[in-house]
Structure formats: C-alpha cells, structure tokens
Motif scaffolding. Structure first.
Motif, PDB file in Angstrom:
ATOM      1  N   LEU A  25     -27.549  -3.048  35.217  1.00 27.40           N
ATOM      2  CA  LEU A  25     -28.246  -2.300  36.236  1.00 27.40           C
ATOM      3  C   LEU A  25     -28.573  -0.784  35.829  1.00 27.40           C
ATOM      4  CD1 LEU A  25     -26.760  -3.786  39.363  1.00 27.40           C
ATOM      5  CD2 LEU A  25     -29.147  -3.914  38.933  1.00 27.40           C
ATOM      6  N   SER A  26     -27.387  -0.193  35.334  1.00 23.73           N
ATOM      7  CA  SER A  26     -27.545   0.894  34.645  1.00 23.73           C
ATOM      8  C   SER A  26     -28.636   1.057  33.464  1.00 23.73           C
ATOM      9  CB  SER A  26     -26.329   1.433  33.957  1.00 23.73           C
ATOM     10  OG  SER A  26     -25.099   1.422  34.991  1.00 23.73           O
ATOM     11  N   GLU A  27     -28.627   0.079  32.559  1.00 27.13           N
ATOM     12  CA  GLU A  27     -29.866   0.257  31.926  1.00 27.13           C
ATOM     13  C   GLU A  27     -31.222   0.276  32.362  1.00 27.13           C
ATOM     14  OE1 GLU A  27     -29.405  -2.978  29.036  1.00 27.13           O
ATOM     15  OE2 GLU A  27     -27.488  -2.700  28.419  1.00 27.13           O
ATOM     16  N   ASN A  28     -31.170  -0.373  33.410  1.00 25.57           N
ATOM     17  CA  ASN A  28     -32.711  -0.698  34.193  1.00 25.57           C
ATOM     18  C   ASN A  28     -33.166   0.721  34.671  1.00 25.57           C
ATOM     19  OD1 ASN A  28     -32.839  -3.433  33.516  1.00 25.57           O
ATOM     20  ND2 ASN A  28     -32.198  -4.081  35.523  1.00 25.57           N
ATOM     21  N   ILE A  29     -31.860   1.149  35.376  1.00 26.81           N
ATOM     22  CA  ILE A  29     -32.012   2.680  35.855  1.00 26.81           C
ATOM     23  C   ILE A  29     -32.569   3.573  34.871  1.00 26.81           C
ATOM     24  CG2 ILE A  29     -31.122   4.503  37.336  1.00 26.81           C
ATOM     25  CD1 ILE A  29     -29.482   2.337  38.826  1.00 26.81           C
ATOM     26  N   ALA A  30     -31.816   3.413  33.616  1.00 29.69           N
ATOM     27  CA  ALA A  30     -32.033   4.610  32.740  1.00 29.69           C
ATOM     28  C   ALA A  30     -33.664   4.401  32.147  1.00 29.69           C
ATOM     29  CB  ALA A  30     -30.912   4.292  31.599  1.00 29.69           C
ATOM     30  N   ASN A  31     -34.188   3.280  32.092  1.00 33.19           N
ATOM     31  CA  ASN A  31     -35.155   2.925  31.395  1.00 33.19           C
ATOM     32  C   ASN A  31     -36.525   2.562  32.410  1.00 33.19           C
ATOM     33  OD1 ASN A  31     -34.907   2.642  28.366  1.00 33.19           O
ATOM     34  ND2 ASN A  31     -33.300   1.362  29.323  1.00 33.19           N
ATOM     35  N   ALA A  32     -36.351   3.247  33.665  1.00 39.05           N
ATOM     36  CA  ALA A  32     -37.168   3.022  34.544  1.00 39.05           C
ATOM     37  C   ALA A  32     -38.461   3.807  34.061  1.00 39.05           C
ATOM     38  CB  ALA A  32     -36.879   3.705  35.735  1.00 39.05           C
ATOM     39  N   ASP A  33     -38.585   4.901  33.533  1.00 42.59           N
ATOM     40  CA  ASP A  33     -39.696   5.311  32.954  1.00 42.59           C
ATOM     41  C   ASP A  33     -40.074   5.104  31.708  1.00 42.59           C
ATOM     42  OD1 ASP A  33     -40.050   6.514  35.433  1.00 42.59           O
ATOM     43  OD2 ASP A  33     -38.748   8.506  34.958  1.00 42.59           O
ATOM     44  N   THR A  34     -39.498   4.164  30.919  1.00 49.48           N
ATOM     45  CA  THR A  34     -39.932   3.774  29.801  1.00 49.48           C
ATOM     46  C   THR A  34     -40.994   2.532  29.513  1.00 49.48           C
ATOM     47  OG1 THR A  34     -37.515   3.873  29.137  1.00 49.48           O
ATOM     48  CG2 THR A  34     -39.143   2.799  27.572  1.00 49.48           C
ATOM     49  N   LYS A  66     -39.953 -11.471  34.572  1.00 44.67           N
ATOM     50  CA  LYS A  66     -41.518 -11.686  34.279  1.00 44.67           C
ATOM     51  C   LYS A  66     -42.527 -11.081  35.124  1.00 44.67           C
ATOM     52  CE  LYS A  66     -40.292 -15.776  31.752  1.00 44.67           C
ATOM     53  NZ  LYS A  66     -39.532 -15.220  30.655  1.00 44.67           N
ATOM     54  N   ALA A  67     -42.154 -10.297  36.153  1.00 44.85           N
ATOM     55  CA  ALA A  67     -43.190  -9.570  36.766  1.00 44.85           C
ATOM     56  C   ALA A  67     -44.229  -8.873  35.916  1.00 44.85           C
ATOM     57  CB  ALA A  67     -42.502  -8.903  38.065  1.00 44.85           C
ATOM     58  N   ASP A  68     -45.092  -8.468  36.658  1.00 41.47           N
ATOM     59  CA  ASP A  68     -46.275  -7.699  35.799  1.00 41.47           C
ATOM     60  C   ASP A  68     -45.625  -6.315  35.674  1.00 41.47           C
ATOM     61  OD1 ASP A  68     -47.933 -10.030  35.486  1.00 41.47           O
ATOM     62  OD2 ASP A  68     -49.066  -9.357  37.335  1.00 41.47           O
ATOM     63  N   LEU A  69     -46.041  -5.618  34.472  1.00 43.56           N
ATOM     64  CA  LEU A  69     -45.664  -4.324  34.331  1.00 43.56           C
ATOM     65  C   LEU A  69     -46.899  -3.521  35.151  1.00 43.56           C
ATOM     66  CD1 LEU A  69     -45.162  -4.508  30.429  1.00 43.56           C
ATOM     67  CD2 LEU A  69     -43.332  -4.288  32.382  1.00 43.56           C
ATOM     68  N   ASP A  70     -46.495  -2.203  35.654  1.00 46.46           N
ATOM     69  CA  ASP A  70     -47.219  -1.516  36.332  1.00 46.46           C
ATOM     70  C   ASP A  70     -48.108  -0.539  35.334  1.00 46.46           C
ATOM     71  OD1 ASP A  70     -45.824  -1.589  38.775  1.00 46.46           O
ATOM     72  OD2 ASP A  70     -44.445   0.025  38.460  1.00 46.46           O
ATOM     73  N   ARG A  71     -49.465  -0.568  35.811  1.00 45.69           N
ATOM     74  CA  ARG A  71     -50.576  -0.104  34.906  1.00 45.69           C
ATOM     75  C   ARG A  71     -50.421   1.488  35.501  1.00 45.69           C
ATOM     76  NH1 ARG A  71     -51.856  -2.204  30.504  1.00 45.69           N
ATOM     77  NH2 ARG A  71     -53.814  -0.835  30.729  1.00 45.69           N
ATOM     78  N   ILE A  72     -50.348   2.243  34.700  1.00 47.51           N
ATOM     79  CA  ILE A  72     -50.243   3.675  35.054  1.00 47.51           C
ATOM     80  C   ILE A  72     -51.562   4.394  34.393  1.00 47.51           C
ATOM     81  CG2 ILE A  72     -49.056   5.866  34.692  1.00 47.51           C
ATOM     82  CD1 ILE A  72     -46.698   4.177  34.466  1.00 47.51           C
ATOM     83  N   PHE A  73     -52.339   5.145  35.169  1.00 45.98           N
ATOM     84  CA  PHE A  73     -53.525   5.911  34.662  1.00 45.98           C
ATOM     85  C   PHE A  73     -53.288   7.354  34.149  1.00 45.98           C
ATOM     86  CE2 PHE A  73     -57.113   8.741  35.568  1.00 45.98           C
ATOM     87  CZ  PHE A  73     -57.986   8.173  34.435  1.00 45.98           C
ATOM     88  N   ASP A  74     -53.179   7.584  33.120  1.00 46.30           N
ATOM     89  CA  ASP A  74     -52.879   8.665  32.347  1.00 46.30           C
ATOM     90  C   ASP A  74     -53.569   8.959  31.232  1.00 46.30           C
ATOM     91  OD1 ASP A  74     -52.095  11.303  31.442  1.00 46.30           O
ATOM     92  OD2 ASP A  74     -49.844  10.639  31.549  1.00 46.30           O
ATOM     93  N   PRO A  75     -54.871   9.333  30.978  1.00 52.69           N
ATOM     94  CA  PRO A  75     -55.663   9.406  29.857  1.00 52.69           C
ATOM     95  C   PRO A  75     -54.989  10.192  28.661  1.00 52.69           C
ATOM     96  CG  PRO A  75     -57.027   9.756  31.716  1.00 52.69           C
ATOM     97  CD  PRO A  75     -55.669   9.802  32.286  1.00 52.69           C
ATOM     98  N   SER A  76     -54.072  11.219  29.256  1.00 49.19           N
ATOM     99  CA  SER A  76     -53.677  12.010  27.996  1.00 49.19           C
ATOM    100  C   SER A  76     -52.203  11.287  27.402  1.00 49.19           C
ATOM    101  CB  SER A  76     -53.242  13.621  28.702  1.00 49.19           C
ATOM    102  OG  SER A  76     -52.075  13.292  29.577  1.00 49.19           O
ATOM    103  N   THR A  85     -55.235   3.974  30.685  1.00 49.74           N
ATOM    104  CA  THR A  85     -54.229   3.286  31.460  1.00 49.74           C
ATOM    105  C   THR A  85     -53.182   2.686  30.155  1.00 49.74           C
ATOM    106  OG1 THR A  85     -55.178   1.296  31.534  1.00 49.74           O
ATOM    107  CG2 THR A  85     -55.468   2.719  33.430  1.00 49.74           C
ATOM    108  N   TYR A  86     -51.989   2.731  30.438  1.00 49.25           N
ATOM    109  CA  TYR A  86     -50.853   2.099  29.925  1.00 49.25           C
ATOM    110  C   TYR A  86     -49.806   1.532  30.795  1.00 49.25           C
ATOM    111  CZ  TYR A  86     -47.707   5.873  31.318  1.00 49.25           C
ATOM    112  OH  TYR A  86     -46.951   6.851  31.823  1.00 49.25           O
ATOM    113  N   GLU A  87     -48.938   0.609  29.983  1.00 44.39           N
ATOM    114  CA  GLU A  87     -48.186  -0.339  30.915  1.00 44.39           C
ATOM    115  C   GLU A  87     -46.843   0.384  31.020  1.00 44.39           C
ATOM    116  OE1 GLU A  87     -47.930  -4.017  28.595  1.00 44.39           O
ATOM    117  OE2 GLU A  87     -49.234  -5.024  29.861  1.00 44.39           O
ATOM    118  N   GLY A  88     -46.456   0.683  32.233  1.00 39.81           N
ATOM    119  CA  GLY A  88     -45.289   1.334  32.648  1.00 39.81           C
ATOM    120  C   GLY A  88     -44.200   0.076  32.419  1.00 39.81           C
TER     121      GLY A  88
END
Length: 130
Positions: A25-34, A66-76, A85-88
C-alpha cells in the motif's frame, strides 16, 4: 506444539501478512503520481503447515491491477502524445488510505493478541513454579 505456541504462530503470521500489505500500500501511495504506474494488490492465503496445527495466513504473489490507466491532458508533459495526453496511474488515494488504515488496525489487533498470549503463557509459568 502447545496451544500457546500455536496461537503465537497464528498471530505472527497475521503480523507478517499485514506488514507486507502495508508495504505494498505504501508503494502504491508513493507512486500515485507516477505515469504508467499500475496499482499493486496482494492476496492473503491460508497455509496449513501440518494437519494438527492451526492454519496460518500467508501472502500470495503481488498482482497488478488491470484497471485502465487515467488519461491526463497536459500537452507540455514530456510523455504527452500528439493529442496532448499521457497515461497516469490507476491508484486511487482514498482507497489506498482506507486500505492502509484497515491493515494498520488488523496489524494492531494481531499484535495485541500476540501480547495477550505471551502474558497468559508467562502467567501460567508463574503459577506452575509455585
């Protein structure tokens, strides 16, 4: 094996399993924005060492959600495609924090049970010495 040592073995296996769950769980929390990170889960399984002994808890193999990764819109962003977009990650912080609290409380309950069993064993030894 005595009842006290069986009880200690069961609670020790619970402590070990919950500690492994907290680590995941700690690994998941630490990598939430990876970007591209997939949430990890770990199942609990029943292990029976011998027919006469109490069943123990052990952890299975770490699995990726196996859930889909979030698609994040950030052209920069450097990983953005031509659509910007990229996969969060697929980590939901609320779920992870709730699971971490549950695992922590389960760990504490196992620790309390371990301590109670140890105290009862010690009290029995004191009574037998008299």
């Amino acid at each position: 094996m005595t009842d006290f040592s069986q009880a200690l073995s069961v609670t020790a296996s619970g402590l070990k399993a919950q500690s492994m769950r907290l680590r995941i769980l700690s690994e998941n929390i630490a990598n939430a924005d990876t970007p591209g990170y997939r949430r990890k889960t770990i199942p609990f399984e029943v292990a029976r060492p011998r027919a006469a002994e109490a069943p123990l808890v052990e952890t299975g193999r770490v699995n990726l959600d196996k859930a889909d990764l979030d698609r994040i819109f950030d052209p920069s962003h450097p990983l953005a495609d031509e659509a910007g977009t990229y996969e969060g990650s697929n980590v939901n912080l609320i779920v992870e924090i709730a699971d971490a609290r549950e695992a922590q409380r389960s760990y504490e309950a196992n620790l309390k049970m371990f301590d109670q069993t140890r105290q009862m064993s010690s009290s029995l030894m004191d009574l037998l010495r008299r």
